[in-house]
Design a protein around this motif. Structure first.
Motif, PDB file in Angstrom:
ATOM      1  N   PRO A  17     -21.104 -12.536  -3.468  1.00 62.98           N
ATOM      2  CA  PRO A  17     -21.090 -14.002  -3.371  1.00 62.98           C
ATOM      3  C   PRO A  17     -19.876 -14.567  -4.113  1.00 62.98           C
ATOM      4  N   TYR A  18     -19.294 -15.538  -3.528  1.00 63.44           N
ATOM      5  CA  TYR A  18     -18.069 -16.121  -4.037  1.00 63.44           C
ATOM      6  C   TYR A  18     -18.419 -17.377  -4.832  1.00 63.44           C
ATOM      7  N   VAL A  19     -18.305 -17.278  -6.140  1.00 66.12           N
ATOM      8  CA  VAL A  19     -18.621 -18.401  -7.016  1.00 66.12           C
ATOM      9  C   VAL A  19     -17.348 -19.211  -7.227  1.00 66.12           C
ATOM     10  N   VAL A  20     -17.433 -20.496  -6.986  1.00 67.94           N
ATOM     11  CA  VAL A  20     -16.279 -21.372  -7.134  1.00 67.94           C
ATOM     12  C   VAL A  20     -16.458 -22.217  -8.392  1.00 67.94           C
ATOM     13  N   CYS A  21     -15.453 -22.192  -9.255  1.00 68.87           N
ATOM     14  CA  CYS A  21     -15.415 -23.109 -10.397  1.00 68.87           C
ATOM     15  C   CYS A  21     -14.498 -24.255  -9.986  1.00 68.87           C
ATOM     16  N   TRP A  22     -15.105 -25.315  -9.494  1.00 72.82           N
ATOM     17  CA  TRP A  22     -14.354 -26.441  -8.932  1.00 72.82           C
ATOM     18  C   TRP A  22     -13.417 -27.066  -9.955  1.00 72.82           C
ATOM     19  N   ARG A  23     -13.797 -27.049 -11.194  1.00 70.98           N
ATOM     20  CA  ARG A  23     -12.975 -27.638 -12.260  1.00 70.98           C
ATOM     21  C   ARG A  23     -11.608 -26.975 -12.355  1.00 70.98           C
ATOM     22  N   ASP A  24     -11.538 -25.674 -12.052  1.00 67.11           N
ATOM     23  CA  ASP A  24     -10.315 -24.913 -12.268  1.00 67.11           C
ATOM     24  C   ASP A  24      -9.398 -24.823 -11.051  1.00 67.11           C
ATOM     25  N   LEU A  25      -9.748 -25.452  -9.948  1.00 67.30           N
ATOM     26  CA  LEU A  25      -8.947 -25.330  -8.728  1.00 67.30           C
ATOM     27  C   LEU A  25      -7.742 -26.263  -8.743  1.00 67.30           C
ATOM     28  N   ASP A  26      -6.606 -25.756  -8.256  1.00 68.93           N
ATOM     29  CA  ASP A  26      -5.461 -26.641  -8.057  1.00 68.93           C
ATOM     30  C   ASP A  26      -5.643 -27.350  -6.713  1.00 68.93           C
ATOM     31  N   ALA A  27      -4.742 -28.256  -6.394  1.00 67.38           N
ATOM     32  CA  ALA A  27      -4.906 -29.092  -5.195  1.00 67.38           C
ATOM     33  C   ALA A  27      -4.979 -28.257  -3.913  1.00 67.38           C
ATOM     34  N   ALA A  28      -4.142 -27.235  -3.786  1.00 68.43           N
ATOM     35  CA  ALA A  28      -4.140 -26.415  -2.564  1.00 68.43           C
ATOM     36  C   ALA A  28      -5.445 -25.640  -2.441  1.00 68.43           C
ATOM     37  N   ASP A  29      -5.877 -25.022  -3.529  1.00 66.16           N
ATOM     38  CA  ASP A  29      -7.119 -24.251  -3.496  1.00 66.16           C
ATOM     39  C   ASP A  29      -8.326 -25.164  -3.283  1.00 66.16           C
ATOM     40  N   LEU A  30      -8.271 -26.367  -3.829  1.00 73.11           N
ATOM     41  CA  LEU A  30      -9.357 -27.321  -3.645  1.00 73.11           C
ATOM     42  C   LEU A  30      -9.562 -27.618  -2.161  1.00 73.11           C
ATOM     43  N   GLY A  31      -8.466 -27.861  -1.459  1.00 71.88           N
ATOM     44  CA  GLY A  31      -8.558 -28.123  -0.016  1.00 71.88           C
ATOM     45  C   GLY A  31      -9.122 -26.940   0.746  1.00 71.88           C
ATOM     46  N   ASP A  32      -8.668 -25.745   0.399  1.00 77.16           N
ATOM     47  CA  ASP A  32      -9.166 -24.536   1.069  1.00 77.16           C
ATOM     48  C   ASP A  32     -10.655 -24.346   0.820  1.00 77.16           C
ATOM     49  N   GLU A  33     -11.077 -24.538  -0.422  1.00 79.00           N
ATOM     50  CA  GLU A  33     -12.490 -24.341  -0.761  1.00 79.00           C
ATOM     51  C   GLU A  33     -13.370 -25.408  -0.129  1.00 79.00           C
ATOM     52  N   LEU A  34     -12.875 -26.647  -0.080  1.00 77.59           N
ATOM     53  CA  LEU A  34     -13.653 -27.696   0.588  1.00 77.59           C
ATOM     54  C   LEU A  34     -13.806 -27.394   2.077  1.00 77.59           C
ATOM     55  N   ASP A  35     -12.757 -26.872   2.698  1.00 75.52           N
ATOM     56  CA  ASP A  35     -12.862 -26.482   4.110  1.00 75.52           C
ATOM     57  C   ASP A  35     -13.911 -25.392   4.286  1.00 75.52           C
ATOM     58  N   ARG A  36     -13.873 -24.402   3.416  1.00 80.43           N
ATOM     59  CA  ARG A  36     -14.835 -23.298   3.495  1.00 80.43           C
ATOM     60  C   ARG A  36     -16.259 -23.796   3.271  1.00 80.43           C
ATOM     61  N   LEU A  37     -16.432 -24.668   2.266  1.00 83.52           N
ATOM     62  CA  LEU A  37     -17.757 -25.210   1.987  1.00 83.52           C
ATOM     63  C   LEU A  37     -18.225 -26.102   3.134  1.00 83.52           C
TER      64      LEU A  37
END
Length: 120
Positions: A17-37
């Motif tokens: 399982p891929y645990v995301v720490c949203w606090r630590d994401l930069d802008a590019a990773d934030l967009g990628d993770e939001l797309d995945r979520l």
């Protein structure tokens, strides 16, 4: 058995399982993770017939909703790993009930609707 739609959306967990720490994401990773979520949230919303009173369309704009939905996705992924216990999906559904109450409460406090987003 998993249905073809789930496979097509890439919702079959293949790794831990891929645990995301949203606090630590930069802008590019934030967009990628939001797309995945978003892919998972769209699937879960359809699968469980959840309406805007539980998950408003503007959920990505609300940190508490993102955190809750991300945690649910991680739990769901863990339940369907190859080494998961046969009872893990039942555990997910037990905790899903509690999470849906929290999501409904937060969505109610936010005051967002199907067509209106209210910033926090």
């Amino acid at each position: 058995m998993t249905d073809d739609l789930t496979k097509a959306l890439g919702l079959i967990p293949t790794n831990d399982p891929y645990v995301v720490c949203w606090r630590d994401l930069d802008a590019a990773d934030l967009g990628d993770e939001l797309d995945r979520l978003t892919t998972w949230v769209n699937w879960a919303t359809d699968r469980y017939r959840l309406d805007h009173k539980v998950i408003p369309p503007c959920w990505p704009n609300h940190g508490a909703l993102v955190e809750e939905l991300s945690a649910l996705r991680t739990f769901w992924e863990a339940c369907y790993l190859e080494d998961a216990s046969p009872s893990d999906p039942l555990s997910f559904h037990r905790d899903l009930t509690l999470a849906l109450r929290r999501l409904r409460d937060w969505s109610s406090m936010l005051g967002c609707s199907r067509t209106l987003h209210r910033p926090e």
